[in-house]
Design a protein around this motif. Structure first.
Motif, PDB file in Angstrom:
ATOM      1  N   VAL A  84       0.854  -1.179   0.000  1.00 12.03           N
ATOM      2  CA  VAL A  84       0.000   0.000   0.000  1.00 12.03           C
ATOM      3  C   VAL A  84       0.894   1.234   0.000  1.00 12.03           C
ATOM      4  O   VAL A  84       1.861   1.312   0.757  1.00 12.03           O
ATOM      5  CB  VAL A  84      -0.927   0.026   1.238  1.00 12.03           C
ATOM      6  N   PHE A  85       0.562   2.203  -0.856  1.00 18.43           N
ATOM      7  CA  PHE A  85       1.312   3.452  -0.941  1.00 18.43           C
ATOM      8  C   PHE A  85       0.428   4.595  -0.471  1.00 18.43           C
ATOM      9  O   PHE A  85      -0.742   4.684  -0.869  1.00 18.43           O
ATOM     10  CB  PHE A  85       1.769   3.715  -2.377  1.00 18.43           C
ATOM     11  N   THR A  86       0.973   5.482   0.350  1.00 17.92           N
ATOM     12  CA  THR A  86       0.203   6.594   0.909  1.00 17.92           C
ATOM     13  C   THR A  86       0.839   7.918   0.522  1.00 17.92           C
ATOM     14  O   THR A  86       2.045   8.119   0.698  1.00 17.92           O
ATOM     15  CB  THR A  86       0.124   6.492   2.438  1.00 17.92           C
ATOM     16  N   LYS A  87       0.014   8.823  -0.006  1.00 15.87           N
ATOM     17  CA  LYS A  87       0.450  10.171  -0.391  1.00 15.87           C
ATOM     18  C   LYS A  87      -0.350  11.184   0.416  1.00 15.87           C
ATOM     19  O   LYS A  87      -1.559  11.019   0.609  1.00 15.87           O
ATOM     20  CB  LYS A  87       0.209  10.405  -1.878  1.00 15.87           C
ATOM     21  N   MET A  88       0.341  12.235   0.901  1.00 16.76           N
ATOM     22  CA  MET A  88      -0.334  13.295   1.631  1.00 16.76           C
ATOM     23  C   MET A  88       0.048  14.652   1.075  1.00 16.76           C
ATOM     24  O   MET A  88       1.110  14.807   0.459  1.00 16.76           O
ATOM     25  CB  MET A  88      -0.020  13.206   3.122  1.00 16.76           C
ATOM     26  N   GLU A  89      -0.796  15.636   1.306  1.00 18.39           N
ATOM     27  CA  GLU A  89      -0.593  16.997   0.827  1.00 18.39           C
ATOM     28  C   GLU A  89       0.768  17.516   1.279  1.00 18.39           C
ATOM     29  O   GLU A  89       1.147  17.402   2.443  1.00 18.39           O
ATOM     30  CB  GLU A  89      -1.705  17.900   1.365  1.00 18.39           C
ATOM     31  N   GLY A  90       1.514  18.086   0.336  1.00 20.75           N
ATOM     32  CA  GLY A  90       2.797  18.701   0.661  1.00 20.75           C
ATOM     33  C   GLY A  90       3.974  17.757   0.678  1.00 20.75           C
ATOM     34  O   GLY A  90       5.112  18.202   0.858  1.00 20.75           O
ATOM     35  N   MET A  91       3.738  16.467   0.505  1.00 19.16           N
ATOM     36  CA  MET A  91       4.827  15.496   0.510  1.00 19.16           C
ATOM     37  C   MET A  91       5.284  15.206  -0.916  1.00 19.16           C
ATOM     38  O   MET A  91       4.468  15.064  -1.819  1.00 19.16           O
ATOM     39  CB  MET A  91       4.399  14.189   1.181  1.00 19.16           C
ATOM     40  N   SER A  92       6.603  15.102  -1.100  1.00 23.05           N
ATOM     41  CA  SER A  92       7.161  14.816  -2.424  1.00 23.05           C
ATOM     42  C   SER A  92       7.526  13.341  -2.561  1.00 23.05           C
ATOM     43  O   SER A  92       8.277  12.963  -3.453  1.00 23.05           O
ATOM     44  CB  SER A  92       8.401  15.679  -2.663  1.00 23.05           C
ATOM     45  N   SER A  93       7.004  12.520  -1.659  1.00 27.70           N
ATOM     46  CA  SER A  93       7.310  11.091  -1.685  1.00 27.70           C
ATOM     47  C   SER A  93       6.055  10.289  -1.339  1.00 27.70           C
ATOM     48  O   SER A  93       5.066  10.828  -0.838  1.00 27.70           O
ATOM     49  CB  SER A  93       8.427  10.755  -0.696  1.00 27.70           C
ATOM     50  N   MET A  95       4.796   6.950   0.926  1.00 33.07           N
ATOM     51  CA  MET A  95       5.166   6.040   2.004  1.00 33.07           C
ATOM     52  C   MET A  95       4.543   4.677   1.723  1.00 33.07           C
ATOM     53  O   MET A  95       3.375   4.598   1.346  1.00 33.07           O
ATOM     54  CB  MET A  95       4.685   6.579   3.348  1.00 33.07           C
ATOM     55  N   TYR A  96       5.315   3.627   1.895  1.00 37.58           N
ATOM     56  CA  TYR A  96       4.789   2.300   1.605  1.00 37.58           C
ATOM     57  C   TYR A  96       4.760   1.420   2.854  1.00 37.58           C
ATOM     58  O   TYR A  96       5.547   1.582   3.780  1.00 37.58           O
ATOM     59  CB  TYR A  96       5.610   1.604   0.503  1.00 37.58           C
ATOM     60  N   SER A  97       3.843   0.473   2.865  1.00 37.86           N
ATOM     61  CA  SER A  97       3.781  -0.564   3.894  1.00 37.86           C
ATOM     62  C   SER A  97       3.266  -1.832   3.242  1.00 37.86           C
ATOM     63  O   SER A  97       2.586  -1.784   2.215  1.00 37.86           O
ATOM     64  CB  SER A  97       2.881  -0.140   5.063  1.00 37.86           C
ATOM     65  N   LEU A  98       3.591  -2.970   3.832  1.00 35.57           N
ATOM     66  CA  LEU A  98       3.239  -4.259   3.244  1.00 35.57           C
ATOM     67  C   LEU A  98       1.893  -4.740   3.763  1.00 35.57           C
ATOM     68  O   LEU A  98       1.632  -4.729   4.965  1.00 35.57           O
ATOM     69  CB  LEU A  98       4.320  -5.303   3.557  1.00 35.57           C
ATOM     70  N   THR A  99       1.029  -5.191   2.852  1.00 34.77           N
ATOM     71  CA  THR A  99      -0.284  -5.702   3.250  1.00 34.77           C
ATOM     72  C   THR A  99      -0.204  -7.142   3.739  1.00 34.77           C
ATOM     73  O   THR A  99      -1.173  -7.663   4.283  1.00 34.77           O
ATOM     74  CB  THR A  99      -1.266  -5.632   2.076  1.00 34.77           C
ATOM     75  N   SER A 100       0.934  -7.778   3.541  1.00 35.76           N
ATOM     76  CA  SER A 100       1.098  -9.177   3.962  1.00 35.76           C
ATOM     77  C   SER A 100       1.430  -9.304   5.445  1.00 35.76           C
ATOM     78  O   SER A 100       1.541 -10.413   5.967  1.00 35.76           O
ATOM     79  CB  SER A 100       2.207  -9.841   3.136  1.00 35.76           C
ATOM     80  N   ILE A 101       1.582  -8.170   6.113  1.00 34.40           N
ATOM     81  CA  ILE A 101       1.923  -8.162   7.535  1.00 34.40           C
ATOM     82  C   ILE A 101       0.704  -7.730   8.346  1.00 34.40           C
ATOM     83  O   ILE A 101       0.146  -6.654   8.130  1.00 34.40           O
ATOM     84  CB  ILE A 101       3.105  -7.221   7.822  1.00 34.40           C
ATOM     85  N   ALA A 102       0.283  -8.560   9.288  1.00 34.99           N
ATOM     86  CA  ALA A 102      -0.876  -8.252  10.131  1.00 34.99           C
ATOM     87  C   ALA A 102      -0.469  -7.361  11.293  1.00 34.99           C
ATOM     88  O   ALA A 102       0.567  -7.591  11.921  1.00 34.99           O
ATOM     89  CB  ALA A 102      -1.503  -9.535  10.657  1.00 34.99           C
ATOM     90  N   LEU A 205       9.363   9.544  -5.262  1.00 32.13           N
ATOM     91  CA  LEU A 205      10.279   8.811  -4.404  1.00 32.13           C
ATOM     92  C   LEU A 205       9.476   7.968  -3.418  1.00 32.13           C
ATOM     93  O   LEU A 205       8.491   8.444  -2.850  1.00 32.13           O
ATOM     94  CB  LEU A 205      11.180   9.786  -3.655  1.00 32.13           C
ATOM     95  N   ILE A 206       9.896   6.721  -3.227  1.00 27.06           N
ATOM     96  CA  ILE A 206       9.186   5.809  -2.320  1.00 27.06           C
ATOM     97  C   ILE A 206      10.011   5.591  -1.056  1.00 27.06           C
ATOM     98  O   ILE A 206      11.204   5.259  -1.124  1.00 27.06           O
ATOM     99  CB  ILE A 206       8.918   4.473  -3.005  1.00 27.06           C
ATOM    100  N   VAL A 207       9.394   5.814   0.090  1.00 28.26           N
ATOM    101  CA  VAL A 207      10.056   5.631   1.379  1.00 28.26           C
ATOM    102  C   VAL A 207       9.197   4.729   2.258  1.00 28.26           C
ATOM    103  O   VAL A 207       7.986   4.644   2.065  1.00 28.26           O
ATOM    104  CB  VAL A 207      10.319   6.977   2.093  1.00 28.26           C
ATOM    105  N   LYS A 208       9.811   4.064   3.209  1.00 26.16           N
ATOM    106  CA  LYS A 208       9.075   3.163   4.088  1.00 26.16           C
ATOM    107  C   LYS A 208       8.232   3.934   5.082  1.00 26.16           C
ATOM    108  O   LYS A 208       8.666   4.962   5.616  1.00 26.16           O
ATOM    109  CB  LYS A 208      10.053   2.245   4.831  1.00 26.16           C
ATOM    110  N   MET A 209       7.025   3.464   5.327  1.00 23.38           N
ATOM    111  CA  MET A 209       6.165   4.066   6.341  1.00 23.38           C
ATOM    112  C   MET A 209       6.840   3.924   7.702  1.00 23.38           C
ATOM    113  O   MET A 209       7.213   2.831   8.098  1.00 23.38           O
ATOM    114  CB  MET A 209       4.810   3.356   6.387  1.00 23.38           C
ATOM    115  N   PRO A 210       7.051   5.038   8.429  1.00 25.63           N
ATOM    116  CA  PRO A 210       7.721   4.965   9.726  1.00 25.63           C
ATOM    117  C   PRO A 210       6.954   4.089  10.713  1.00 25.63           C
ATOM    118  O   PRO A 210       5.726   4.087  10.724  1.00 25.63           O
ATOM    119  CB  PRO A 210       7.747   6.428  10.198  1.00 25.63           C
ATOM    120  N   GLU A 211       7.678   3.375  11.532  1.00 24.02           N
ATOM    121  CA  GLU A 211       7.050   2.536  12.549  1.00 24.02           C
ATOM    122  C   GLU A 211       6.625   3.356  13.747  1.00 24.02           C
ATOM    123  O   GLU A 211       5.655   3.050  14.424  1.00 24.02           O
ATOM    124  CB  GLU A 211       8.032   1.437  13.001  1.00 24.02           C
ATOM    125  N   ASP A 212       7.379   4.405  14.063  1.00 23.25           N
ATOM    126  CA  ASP A 212       7.109   5.234  15.246  1.00 23.25           C
ATOM    127  C   ASP A 212       6.937   6.689  14.851  1.00 23.25           C
ATOM    128  O   ASP A 212       7.345   7.102  13.790  1.00 23.25           O
ATOM    129  CB  ASP A 212       8.251   5.113  16.255  1.00 23.25           C
TER     130      ASP A 212
END
Length: 212
Positions: A84-93, A95-102, A205-212
């Motif tokens: 899953v890829f997430t885009k928000m206003e003002g971001m130039s990248s 964020m991705y996270s895996l749907t295979s992880i519960a 640009l694709i970056v990992k969704m932060p955990e914290d």
């Protein structure tokens, strides 16, 4: 960033619909949403302002896109694979996270009778207790996808909900987990053929969704 991930995954979870019960849904769904930050970092008014009070879902087979109408303009893309890829206003990248992880572990579940009717659909109720809280999943089996479609989509418990309900998608979802309480209720169904370009993520640009 931890809160952003919670909000993003929550609305993936909360979406978990047709005129013909033998056909799987393709088209555009609209929901009214309520979102409460239980940590107190955002007031209810701030949550409504930033997250929004409406959600639009586009769905076609394994592909979906979600748009929230708040100031963050949060848009989620699922191109049918395991990300899953997430885009928000003002971001130039993106964020991705895996749907295979519960994110949650189911402890128990129970089907209950209910007299709730939404948009003319008589609902059944699936209540689920997890290690992080509980979910109430109102559904009607006339509103569905192929139950095999999301069997590997563990994020948001999509695999669990679609398996237990025969592919039924939620008409109303109420969630109370850890730091977040929310509800999402169907207000519009537009069954139509969708072009694949709708689900194509922006070339950023694709970056990992932060955990914290």
């Amino acid at each position: 960033m931890r809160k952003i991930k919670k909000v993003s995954m929550l609305f993936v979870l909360l979406f978990q619909l047709t005129i013909n019960a033998q056909e799987n849904f393709e088209g555009i769904l609209k929901f009214k949403i309520e979102f409460q930050d239980k940590t107190g970092e955002m007031t209810d008014e701030q949550s409504k302002q930033f997250v929004g009070n409406k959600q639009t879902y586009y769905i076609k087979g394994k592909k979906y896109k979600s748009e929230l109408n708040g100031m963050l303009k949060m848009t989620t893309y699922h191109e049918g694979k395991d990300t899953v890829f997430t885009k928000m206003e003002g971001m130039s990248s993106l964020m991705y996270s895996l749907t295979s992880i519960a994110e949650e572990e189911v402890i128990s579940y129970e089907f209950r009778q209910t007299d709730k009717i939404i948009l003319g659909y008589e609902c059944k109720l699936l209540e689920v207790k997890t290690n992080k809280g509980f979910h109430q999943y109102y559904f009607n089996k006339d509103l569905k996808v192929d139950p095999e479609t999301y069997k590997e989509h563990k994020s948001g418990l999509w695999d669990f909900f679609t398996e237990k309900t025969g592919g039924a998608l939620s008409i109303l979802s109420i969630t109370d987990i850890e730091d977040v309480k929310s509800s999402i209720e169907l207000i519009s169904v537009n069954r139509k053929k969708l072009d694949d370009s709708i689900f194509k993520r922006p070339n950023l640009l694709i970056v990992k969704m932060p955990e914290d």
